[in-house]
Scaffold this motif. Structure first.
Motif, PDB file in Angstrom:
ATOM      1  N   ILE A 166       0.837  -1.191   0.000  1.00 25.79           N
ATOM      2  CA  ILE A 166       0.000   0.000   0.000  1.00 25.79           C
ATOM      3  C   ILE A 166       0.876   1.247   0.000  1.00 25.79           C
ATOM      4  CG2 ILE A 166      -1.751   1.272   1.316  1.00 25.79           C
ATOM      5  CD1 ILE A 166      -2.677  -1.414   2.435  1.00 25.79           C
ATOM      6  N   ILE A 167       0.414   2.257  -0.735  1.00 29.00           N
ATOM      7  CA  ILE A 167       1.145   3.530  -0.764  1.00 29.00           C
ATOM      8  C   ILE A 167       0.992   4.225   0.585  1.00 29.00           C
ATOM      9  CG2 ILE A 167       1.367   5.773  -1.874  1.00 29.00           C
ATOM     10  CD1 ILE A 167       2.157   3.394  -3.618  1.00 29.00           C
ATOM     11  N   ASP A 168       2.105   4.540   1.216  1.00 30.27           N
ATOM     12  CA  ASP A 168       2.078   5.259   2.483  1.00 30.27           C
ATOM     13  C   ASP A 168       3.040   6.437   2.413  1.00 30.27           C
ATOM     14  OD1 ASP A 168       4.539   4.056   2.559  1.00 30.27           O
ATOM     15  OD2 ASP A 168       4.052   2.659   4.168  1.00 30.27           O
ATOM     16  N   GLY A 169       3.167   7.135   3.529  1.00 26.60           N
ATOM     17  CA  GLY A 169       4.033   8.308   3.557  1.00 26.60           C
ATOM     18  C   GLY A 169       5.474   7.983   3.242  1.00 26.60           C
ATOM     19  N   ASN A 170       5.949   6.818   3.685  1.00 25.76           N
ATOM     20  CA  ASN A 170       7.335   6.429   3.429  1.00 25.76           C
ATOM     21  C   ASN A 170       7.592   6.254   1.943  1.00 25.76           C
ATOM     22  OD1 ASN A 170      10.019   5.530   4.386  1.00 25.76           O
ATOM     23  ND2 ASN A 170       9.372   3.535   3.586  1.00 25.76           N
ATOM     24  N   LYS A 171       6.620   5.699   1.230  1.00 29.21           N
ATOM     25  CA  LYS A 171       6.807   5.491  -0.202  1.00 29.21           C
ATOM     26  C   LYS A 171       6.708   6.794  -0.991  1.00 29.21           C
ATOM     27  CE  LYS A 171       5.640   0.637  -0.236  1.00 29.21           C
ATOM     28  NZ  LYS A 171       4.724  -0.432  -0.672  1.00 29.21           N
ATOM     29  N   SER A 204      -3.013   7.818  -4.920  1.00 26.27           N
ATOM     30  CA  SER A 204      -3.257   6.514  -4.296  1.00 26.27           C
ATOM     31  C   SER A 204      -3.305   6.636  -2.788  1.00 26.27           C
ATOM     32  CB  SER A 204      -2.160   5.527  -4.719  1.00 26.27           C
ATOM     33  OG  SER A 204      -2.181   5.316  -6.101  1.00 26.27           O
ATOM     34  N   ARG A 205      -2.440   7.465  -2.239  1.00 23.24           N
ATOM     35  CA  ARG A 205      -2.423   7.682  -0.797  1.00 23.24           C
ATOM     36  C   ARG A 205      -3.738   8.293  -0.325  1.00 23.24           C
ATOM     37  NH1 ARG A 205      -1.229   6.217   4.227  1.00 23.24           N
ATOM     38  NH2 ARG A 205      -0.719   7.970   5.593  1.00 23.24           N
ATOM     39  N   MET A 206      -4.209   9.306  -1.035  1.00 24.46           N
ATOM     40  CA  MET A 206      -5.464   9.945  -0.658  1.00 24.46           C
ATOM     41  C   MET A 206      -6.641   8.983  -0.811  1.00 24.46           C
ATOM     42  SD  MET A 206      -4.497  12.808   0.408  1.00 24.46           S
ATOM     43  CE  MET A 206      -6.132  13.465   0.694  1.00 24.46           C
ATOM     44  N   SER A 207      -6.589   8.121  -1.833  1.00 27.40           N
ATOM     45  CA  SER A 207      -7.641   7.126  -2.026  1.00 27.40           C
ATOM     46  C   SER A 207      -7.676   6.140  -0.865  1.00 27.40           C
ATOM     47  CB  SER A 207      -7.418   6.380  -3.339  1.00 27.40           C
ATOM     48  OG  SER A 207      -8.371   5.362  -3.523  1.00 27.40           O
ATOM     49  N   ASN A 208      -6.508   5.740  -0.392  1.00 32.89           N
ATOM     50  CA  ASN A 208      -6.446   4.821   0.760  1.00 32.89           C
ATOM     51  C   ASN A 208      -7.014   5.468   2.011  1.00 32.89           C
ATOM     52  OD1 ASN A 208      -5.243   2.773  -0.752  1.00 32.89           O
ATOM     53  ND2 ASN A 208      -3.172   3.505  -0.310  1.00 32.89           N
TER      54      ASN A 208
END
Length: 222
Positions: free
Chosen positions: A111-116, A210-214
């Motif tokens: 999953i796309i997160d802040g680290n990515k 993608s982050r905002m979608s998650n």
């Protein structure tokens, strides 16, 4: 440090290394750039290549300064022996392979997160450094490829200016204080500018999207 936070460290490390390169150019002898590049190599080894290796030797605190020292000695020997271009090719290969490994961690896992998202920023910085090495190689091979560049034959004297020029180009600022003259140099410059715009428009935007979608899905499920 693992895949959940390695790009946090790498982001700060790359920013500090870029700042260190500028400080070394302004306040110290040109040879200090060798130490800065050695530090870059070891930092990338620890933050990117060693992220899945529990027993990775460079994680040991006392090994880190020793590794920087030996890489600096190696690069100094290559420079003194007249192998500047060979060393730059090795450095270029290492940066490209590191960028590929970083891209795989950012693009193709989980999953796309802040680290990515930070990893995407790191990849952008690595791309700027890769182009800077290419420009340095071009100037050493074909002197006069760029206007307003010194005629020094030492890569570590040229590299800091090309780092500046590379990031000015990849962000399409185009101040014009350094400019390409040869056709190959012009091609590389406008190709970097195109690459930089597509990277920001497509890759980073998709990661943030993608982050905002998650985040939205998480809020809907709660």
């Amino acid at each position: 440090m693992d895949e959940r936070d390695n790009f946090v460290y790498l982001t700060f490390a790359l920013i500090l290394l870029l700042l260190g390169t500028a400080a070394a150019q302004q306040f110290f002898d040109d040879s200090m750039q060798r130490l800065m590049q050695s530090t870059t190599v070891i930092t990338l080894l620890v933050a990117v290549w060693g992220v899945k290796s529990e027993q990775f030797i460079l994680r040991k605190t006392f090994i880190f300064p020793l590794a920087i020292f030996f890489v600096a000695i190696f690069s100094n020997w290559l420079g003194n022996a007249g192998f500047d271009q060979f060393y730059l090719l090795l450095l270029l290969s290492f940066f490209i392979s590191t960028s590929i490994k970083t891209a795989k961690q950012v693009l193709f896992t989980g999953i796309i997160d802040g680290n990515k998202i930070l990893g995407a920023i790191c990849l952008y910085l690595l791309m700027g450094l890769i182009w800077a090495i290419i420009y340095t190689l071009l100037q050493l091979t074909f002197p006069g490829s760029f206007l307003a560049m010194q005629t020094s034959s030492d890569w570590y004297s040229l590299f800091p200016n090309f780092v500046y020029f590379s990031f000015v180009t990849i962000t399409t600022l185009g101040f014009g204080d350094i400019a390409p003259t040869l056709p190959v140099a012009k091609f590389l410059v406008y190709f970097e500018a195109i690459f930089g715009q597509f990277y920001l428009a497509i890759l980073v935007a998709s990661l943030v999207g993608s982050r905002m979608s998650n985040i939205t899905k998480t809020q809907q499920n709660t």
